[in-house]
Every structure is written in C-alpha cells, then in structure tokens.
Design an enzyme around this catalytic site. Structure first.
Site, PDB file in Angstrom:
ATOM      1  N   LYS A  83       0.840  -1.209   0.000  1.00  0.00           N
ATOM      2  CA  LYS A  83       0.000   0.000   0.000  1.00  0.00           C
ATOM      3  C   LYS A  83       0.871   1.254   0.000  1.00  0.00           C
ATOM      4  O   LYS A  83       0.400   2.368   0.134  1.00  0.00           O
ATOM      5  CB  LYS A  83      -0.890   0.035   1.256  1.00  0.00           C
ATOM      6  CG  LYS A  83      -2.054  -0.920   1.259  1.00  0.00           C
ATOM      7  CD  LYS A  83      -3.095  -0.524   2.313  1.00  0.00           C
ATOM      8  CE  LYS A  83      -2.747  -0.997   3.679  1.00  0.00           C
ATOM      9  NZ  LYS A  83      -3.810  -0.715   4.679  1.00  0.00           N
ATOM     10  N   LYS A 124       2.918   1.961   2.370  1.00  0.00           N
ATOM     11  CA  LYS A 124       2.962   2.450   3.756  1.00  0.00           C
ATOM     12  C   LYS A 124       4.039   1.708   4.532  1.00  0.00           C
ATOM     13  O   LYS A 124       4.214   0.505   4.348  1.00  0.00           O
ATOM     14  CB  LYS A 124       1.613   2.180   4.442  1.00  0.00           C
ATOM     15  CG  LYS A 124       0.498   3.127   4.073  1.00  0.00           C
ATOM     16  CD  LYS A 124      -0.733   2.824   4.964  1.00  0.00           C
ATOM     17  CE  LYS A 124      -1.682   3.972   5.007  1.00  0.00           C
ATOM     18  NZ  LYS A 124      -2.797   3.751   5.956  1.00  0.00           N
TER      19      LYS A 124
HETATM   20  N1  C2G Z   1     -10.003   6.556   9.719  1.00  0.00           N
HETATM   21  C1  C2G Z   1     -10.983   7.468  10.123  1.00  0.00           C
HETATM   22  N2  C2G Z   1     -10.613   8.724  10.465  1.00  0.00           N
HETATM   23  C2  C2G Z   1      -9.309   9.097  10.421  1.00  0.00           C
HETATM   24  C3  C2G Z   1      -8.311   8.174  10.029  1.00  0.00           C
HETATM   25  C4  C2G Z   1      -8.690   6.886   9.672  1.00  0.00           C
HETATM   26  O1  C2G Z   1     -12.180   7.129  10.170  1.00  0.00           O
HETATM   27  N3  C2G Z   1      -8.983  10.373  10.770  1.00  0.00           N
HETATM   28  C5  C2G Z   1     -10.441   5.205   9.339  1.00  0.00           C
HETATM   29  C6  C2G Z   1     -10.145   4.888   7.877  1.00  0.00           C
HETATM   30  O2  C2G Z   1     -11.172   5.412   7.042  1.00  0.00           O
HETATM   31  C7  C2G Z   1     -10.148   3.356   7.887  1.00  0.00           C
HETATM   32  C8  C2G Z   1      -9.614   3.024   9.299  1.00  0.00           C
HETATM   33  O3  C2G Z   1      -9.727   4.236  10.084  1.00  0.00           O
HETATM   34  O4  C2G Z   1     -11.482   2.856   7.768  1.00  0.00           O
HETATM   35  C9  C2G Z   1      -8.167   2.594   9.277  1.00  0.00           C
HETATM   36  O5  C2G Z   1      -7.419   3.606   8.619  1.00  0.00           O
HETATM   37  P1  C2G Z   1      -5.927   3.236   8.111  1.00  0.00           P
HETATM   38  O6  C2G Z   1      -5.197   2.583   9.213  1.00  0.00           O
HETATM   39  O7  C2G Z   1      -5.372   4.442   7.434  1.00  0.00           O
HETATM   40  O8  C2G Z   1      -6.239   2.089   7.033  1.00  0.00           O
HETATM   41  P2  C2G Z   1      -6.125   2.176   5.443  1.00  0.00           P
HETATM   42  O9  C2G Z   1      -4.740   2.489   5.038  1.00  0.00           O
HETATM   43  O10 C2G Z   1      -7.235   3.039   4.989  1.00  0.00           O
HETATM   44  O11 C2G Z   1      -6.346   0.632   5.040  1.00  0.00           O
HETATM   45  O12 C2G Z   1      -8.276  -3.033   2.786  1.00  0.00           O
HETATM   46  C10 C2G Z   1      -8.507  -1.765   3.365  1.00  0.00           C
HETATM   47  C11 C2G Z   1      -7.211  -1.129   3.803  1.00  0.00           C
HETATM   48  O13 C2G Z   1      -6.438  -2.006   4.600  1.00  0.00           O
HETATM   49  C12 C2G Z   1      -7.531   0.134   4.598  1.00  0.00           C
END
Ligand code: C2G
Length: 132
Positions: free
Chosen positions: A44, A46
C-alpha cells in the site's frame, strides 16, 4: 450474534481509529478487525511505525475489538466475510464505493472519517517538533 468486520493499518492508534472502531462495534455485537500485515502495508506504499504484532497487541486491548486477524492481500475480503460469518462490513468513507462488491454477501457501511487527524499528520508533526 451480529458480526462486523473492518480493515486497516491502524498504526500509531489515534482517536480517528477509535471513533471508527466504536461506531463499527455499535453496528453489531462482535467486531473483527483485519490489520494490514507489514508486507501488505508495503504494497500500500505504507511503512508502519509499529510492526504487525505490535499493532495487533494494541488493537486487541481496545474495548470495542473482539478479534484481530491479518490482512495479507486485497482479495481476501470475500473469503473473510464467509469464513467469519460477517453481517456488516465497515470502512471509513475515504473508501466510499470501493468495496460495494461485498453487498452480495453482507451489509456494506462507509462511515465519515474523523477530520483533522491521521497517522501521516502525527508523523509530520513529530518530525517538525524534533527538528525545531
Ligand atoms: N479513519 C478514520 N478517520 C481518520 C483516520 C482513519 O475514520 N482520521 C479510518 C479509515 O477510514 C479506515 C480506518 O480508520 O477505515 C483505518 O485507517 P488506516 O489505518 O489508514 O487504514 P487504510 O490504510 O485506509 O487501510 O483493505 C482496506 C485497507 O487495509 C484500509
């Protein structure tokens, strides 16, 4: 028992993560969280601060979380929904529409993100402070 699942990296756990975990749990009785493995994260683009094992231990300590599994690839969601007998799939709305294909198997819910906080912002802020 109504089972909910959500996916993410969940690095440097913050209130945006907690807010979505709390709201996801409110949609059912049991919350499964699929945490991106370190290898999948690299895919990703990351690099998490905490390893998968550390992020797993932290998530398992969160009161809303009932089970933590690994997210190893983009394709496993259909299988996960079946294997874990999931009723509701939840993601933040930055993913709006991206997982609608799961609607054949379960309810798909996109919840508003928490504004003003992200792991990326935390890292930036900390870097600036340490360079100040
Ligand atoms: N999130 C949120 N508000 C934020 C930051 C994150 O609601 N300020 C939510 C994201 O929308 C996501 C969850 O927290 O639903 C996890 O965010 P991340 O750890 O950034 O995950 P991501 O990189 O979006 O990975 O297959 C799906 C992916 O693995 C999602």
């Amino acid at each position: 028992m109504k089972k909910v699942i959500t996916y993410g990296t969940f690095d440097l756990l913050h209130t945006g993560h907690i807010n979505i975990l709390r709201r996801a749990k409110e949609l059912g009785d049991y919350l499964v969280v699929a945490i991106s493995s370190d290898e999948f994260n690299a895919g990703k683009g990351k690099k998490a601060y905490y390893t998968f094992e550390q992020r797993k231990a932290i998530l398992e300590a969160v009161r809303y979380v009932d089970e933590v599994i690994a997210e190893d690839n983009w394709e496993q969601k259909k299988e996960d929904v079946k294997k874990h007998d999931i009723d509701v799939f939840v993601m933040g709305d930055d993913w709006e529409g991206k997982f609608d294909f799961l609607q054949e198997q379960c309810e798909v819910v996109y919840l508003p993100r928490t504004e003003g906080i992200s792991t990326t912002q935390i890292k930036k802020d900390l870097n600036q402070k340490s360079n100040a």
